[in-house]
Design a protein around this motif. Structure first.
Motif, PDB file in Angstrom:
ATOM      1  N   ARG A  50      37.227  46.493  44.918  1.00  0.00           N
ATOM      2  CA  ARG A  50      35.950  46.830  45.585  1.00  0.00           C
ATOM      3  C   ARG A  50      34.919  45.812  45.112  1.00  0.00           C
ATOM      4  N   ASP A  51      34.297  45.117  46.041  1.00  0.00           N
ATOM      5  CA  ASP A  51      33.341  44.073  45.696  1.00  0.00           C
ATOM      6  C   ASP A  51      32.054  44.653  45.113  1.00  0.00           C
ATOM      7  N   PRO A  52      31.532  44.017  44.056  1.00  0.00           N
ATOM      8  CA  PRO A  52      30.208  44.423  43.565  1.00  0.00           C
ATOM      9  C   PRO A  52      29.161  44.232  44.654  1.00  0.00           C
ATOM     10  N   GLY A  53      28.327  45.237  44.850  1.00  0.00           N
ATOM     11  CA  GLY A  53      27.297  45.160  45.882  1.00  0.00           C
ATOM     12  C   GLY A  53      27.744  45.648  47.244  1.00  0.00           C
ATOM     13  N   ALA A  54      29.042  45.996  47.355  1.00  0.00           N
ATOM     14  CA  ALA A  54      29.521  46.513  48.643  1.00  0.00           C
ATOM     15  C   ALA A  54      28.898  47.887  48.915  1.00  0.00           C
ATOM     16  N   LEU A  55      28.776  48.217  50.179  1.00  0.00           N
ATOM     17  CA  LEU A  55      28.169  49.493  50.553  1.00  0.00           C
ATOM     18  C   LEU A  55      29.124  50.640  50.260  1.00  0.00           C
ATOM     19  N   SER A  56      28.636  51.609  49.482  1.00  0.00           N
ATOM     20  CA  SER A  56      29.411  52.824  49.252  1.00  0.00           C
ATOM     21  C   SER A  56      29.031  53.900  50.266  1.00  0.00           C
ATOM     22  N   SER A  57      27.860  53.752  50.870  1.00  0.00           N
ATOM     23  CA  SER A  57      27.401  54.588  51.983  1.00  0.00           C
ATOM     24  C   SER A  57      26.400  53.756  52.758  1.00  0.00           C
ATOM     25  N   GLN A  58      25.800  54.361  53.748  1.00  0.00           N
ATOM     26  CA  GLN A  58      24.875  53.591  54.572  1.00  0.00           C
ATOM     27  C   GLN A  58      23.664  53.103  53.785  1.00  0.00           C
ATOM     28  N   ASP A  59      23.258  53.853  52.766  1.00  0.00           N
ATOM     29  CA  ASP A  59      22.022  53.530  52.054  1.00  0.00           C
ATOM     30  C   ASP A  59      22.232  53.199  50.576  1.00  0.00           C
ATOM     31  N   SER A  60      23.469  53.042  50.133  1.00  0.00           N
ATOM     32  CA  SER A  60      23.703  52.769  48.712  1.00  0.00           C
ATOM     33  C   SER A  60      24.775  51.686  48.542  1.00  0.00           C
ATOM     34  N   GLN A  61      24.682  51.000  47.392  1.00  0.00           N
ATOM     35  CA  GLN A  61      25.612  49.914  47.079  1.00  0.00           C
ATOM     36  C   GLN A  61      26.355  50.202  45.781  1.00  0.00           C
ATOM     37  N   LEU A  62      27.536  49.599  45.661  1.00  0.00           N
ATOM     38  CA  LEU A  62      28.288  49.697  44.411  1.00  0.00           C
ATOM     39  C   LEU A  62      27.627  48.820  43.351  1.00  0.00           C
ATOM     40  N   PRO A  63      27.286  49.354  42.187  1.00  0.00           N
ATOM     41  CA  PRO A  63      26.618  48.539  41.165  1.00  0.00           C
ATOM     42  C   PRO A  63      27.542  47.538  40.474  1.00  0.00           C
ATOM     43  N   SER A  64      28.835  47.831  40.412  1.00  0.00           N
ATOM     44  CA  SER A  64      29.739  46.928  39.688  1.00  0.00           C
ATOM     45  C   SER A  64      31.044  46.652  40.427  1.00  0.00           C
ATOM     46  N   GLY A  65      31.431  47.506  41.340  1.00  0.00           N
ATOM     47  CA  GLY A  65      32.679  47.305  42.058  1.00  0.00           C
ATOM     48  C   GLY A  65      33.885  47.659  41.199  1.00  0.00           C
ATOM     49  N   LEU A  66      35.077  47.222  41.658  1.00  0.00           N
ATOM     50  CA  LEU A  66      36.326  47.471  40.939  1.00  0.00           C
ATOM     51  C   LEU A  66      37.096  46.157  40.863  1.00  0.00           C
ATOM     52  N   GLN A  67      37.118  45.562  39.661  1.00  0.00           N
ATOM     53  CA  GLN A  67      37.756  44.269  39.450  1.00  0.00           C
ATOM     54  C   GLN A  67      38.764  44.397  38.318  1.00  0.00           C
ATOM     55  N   LEU A  68      40.029  44.108  38.621  1.00  0.00           N
ATOM     56  CA  LEU A  68      41.094  44.246  37.640  1.00  0.00           C
ATOM     57  C   LEU A  68      41.580  42.861  37.208  1.00  0.00           C
ATOM     58  N   GLY A  69      41.495  42.586  35.904  1.00  0.00           N
ATOM     59  CA  GLY A  69      41.944  41.304  35.376  1.00  0.00           C
ATOM     60  C   GLY A  69      43.456  41.219  35.327  1.00  0.00           C
ATOM     61  N   THR A  70      43.980  40.000  35.350  1.00  0.00           N
ATOM     62  CA  THR A  70      45.435  39.796  35.332  1.00  0.00           C
ATOM     63  C   THR A  70      45.906  39.086  34.061  1.00  0.00           C
ATOM     64  N   GLY A  71      45.019  38.929  33.083  1.00  0.00           N
ATOM     65  CA  GLY A  71      45.479  38.372  31.820  1.00  0.00           C
ATOM     66  C   GLY A  71      44.670  37.183  31.346  1.00  0.00           C
ATOM     67  N   VAL A  72      45.286  36.387  30.493  1.00  0.00           N
ATOM     68  CA  VAL A  72      44.617  35.273  29.829  1.00  0.00           C
ATOM     69  C   VAL A  72      45.556  34.069  29.785  1.00  0.00           C
ATOM     70  N   ARG A  73      44.977  32.898  29.632  1.00  0.00           N
ATOM     71  CA  ARG A  73      45.789  31.698  29.464  1.00  0.00           C
ATOM     72  C   ARG A  73      45.062  30.727  28.547  1.00  0.00           C
ATOM     73  N   VAL A  74      45.822  29.831  27.921  1.00  0.00           N
ATOM     74  CA  VAL A  74      45.245  28.756  27.114  1.00  0.00           C
ATOM     75  C   VAL A  74      45.022  27.561  28.025  1.00  0.00           C
ATOM     76  N   VAL A  75      43.776  27.144  28.162  1.00  0.00           N
ATOM     77  CA  VAL A  75      43.460  26.039  29.068  1.00  0.00           C
ATOM     78  C   VAL A  75      43.364  24.705  28.343  1.00  0.00           C
ATOM     79  N   GLY A  76      43.329  24.739  27.024  1.00  0.00           N
ATOM     80  CA  GLY A  76      43.247  23.477  26.300  1.00  0.00           C
ATOM     81  C   GLY A  76      43.050  23.693  24.814  1.00  0.00           C
ATOM     82  N   THR A  77      43.103  22.596  24.101  1.00  0.00           N
ATOM     83  CA  THR A  77      42.765  22.591  22.682  1.00  0.00           C
ATOM     84  C   THR A  77      41.653  21.573  22.470  1.00  0.00           C
ATOM     85  N   VAL A  78      40.727  21.915  21.617  1.00  0.00           N
ATOM     86  CA  VAL A  78      39.567  21.065  21.363  1.00  0.00           C
ATOM     87  C   VAL A  78      39.627  20.545  19.931  1.00  0.00           C
ATOM     88  N   LYS A  79      39.509  19.226  19.777  1.00  0.00           N
ATOM     89  CA  LYS A  79      39.430  18.619  18.461  1.00  0.00           C
ATOM     90  C   LYS A  79      38.000  18.760  17.930  1.00  0.00           C
TER      91      LYS A  79
END
Length: 261
Positions: A50-79
Motif C-alpha cells: 500500500r503506497d504511502p499517501g494513498a487514499l484509504s477513503s474519499q477524504d483520508s490518506q494512508l500516513p505510512s502505507g505498507l512496505q515490506l523489506g526483502t533483506g540486506v546486501r553488502v554494496v562495497g567496502t570502504v578504505k
C-alpha cells in the motif's frame, strides 16, 4: 516458503562478509601502512503493498502505507585512510608520511602503484626499492660508500661520503595524492592502483599544496584499532545469531502449520 527465511538469509550472508572484513583488519594489525576496511550495507528492494499517501477513503490518506523489506546486501567496502600511529625505527631509509599522499612505486609491467608503506631498502644496484624489490619513483640511487643519508621533510635526499664533509644531492622524493583515495584499487603487497573512481594522481613536493611531509627514520603503523574491531566482531556475531534465530523461528512456524493444518 516463509519470506522471513529469505530475508534472514541475506542478513546471514551480509554479516558473514562483514566478519571477513573484520578478520582481514585484525590480520593486518601489524602491517606497515595498512588502512582498515569497513563493509557498507544497503537494504534491498521493498514490496509496496500500500503506497504511502494513498487514499484509504474519499477524504483520508494512508500516513505510512505498507512496505515490506526483502533483506540486506553488502554494496562495497570502504578504505579508511586516517593517519596511523608513527613508530620510530631510526633506520635511514624508513619513511612515514604525515598527512595526505602516497609513495610512487614502479611495477615490472611499467605501470605505477602507490603505497603508504615507507619501509625501503637498497638493492644490488644501489637503487631504493620496496621489500619486494619494486623501485621507488622517481628513481633514487645511493652511490657506494655513501653514509649519513638525510631525508628532509620536503623529500630531498642528501648524503656524505666518508672523508668528504660536502653534502651530495641524491634526489627528490615526490608524493602522489588523490581526490578520492577510497576509490583506489588494492592489489596486495601494500600497493594500490589508480582507478576512474580515485581520479588521476596529483603529484607534488612533500609539505606543499596539501601534501603531507616526509619523516625519516619512522614508519606509519596500521590504523586498525584492535578494541574497535573486537567490538565490531561481537556486534556482528550477535547480529548473525539473531538472523539464525529468525530462520529457526520461521522453521518452527512452518512446522506447526504442516503438523496442524
Amino acid at each position: 516458503m516463509h519470506p522471513a527465511l529469505y530475508v534472514s538469509q541475506t542478513g546471514l550472508s551480509a554479516q558473514d562478509t562483514k566478519l571477513s572484513t573484520i578478520s582481514n583488519n585484525l590480520a593486518n594489525v601489524g602491517t606497515v601502512g595498512y588502512k582498515r576496511d569497513d563493509a557498507v550495507f544497503q537494504d534491498l528492494l521493498y514490496q509496496i503493498k500500500r503506497d504511502p499517501g494513498a487514499l484509504s477513503s474519499q477524504d483520508s490518506q494512508l500516513p505510512s502505507g505498507l512496505q515490506l523489506g526483502t533483506g540486506v546486501r553488502v554494496v562495497g567496502t570502504v578504505k579508511e585512510f586516517s593517519q596511523g600511529s608513527m613508530q620510530v625505527t631510526e633506520r635511514p631509509l624508513d619513511m612515514a608520511i604525515s598527512g595526505r599522499g602516497m609513495f610512487q612505486i614502479a611495477l615490472p609491467d611499467g605501470s605505477t602503484a602507490y603505497t603508504r608503506d615507507g619501509r625501503f631498502q637498497i638493492n644490488s644496484d644501489g637503487q631504493v626499492v620496496t621489500a619486494n624489490g619494486h623501485a621507488l619513483e622517481p628513481a633514487i640511487t645511493i652511490p657506494e660508500g655513501m653514509n649519513e643519508i638525510t631525508i628532509g621533510e620536503d623529500g630531498v635526499i642528501t648524503g656524505t661520503v666518508a672523508g668528504d664533509p660536502a653534502l651530495q644531492n641524491l634526489g627528490q622524493i615526490d608524493l602522489a595524492d588523490f581526490i578520492n583515495p577510497q576509490g583506489l584499487k588494492a592489489i596486495g603487497n601494500n600497493l594500490f592502483r589508480e582507478t576512474e573512481a580515485s581520479g588521476n594522481p596529483i603529484v607534488g613536493t612533500p609539505g606543499l599544496d596539501g601534501i603531507g611531509a616526509v619523516s625519516q627514520g619512522m614508519l606509519e603503523t596500521s590504523n586498525v584499532d584492535v578494541v574497535t574491531e573486537l567490538v565490531n566482531m561481537i556486534t556482528t556475531q550477535r547480529a548473525y545469531e539473531m538472523n539464525s534465530k529468525v530462520v529457526s523461528t520461521a522453521d518452527q512456524m512452518l512446522q506447526f502449520i504442516s503438523q496442524n493444518v
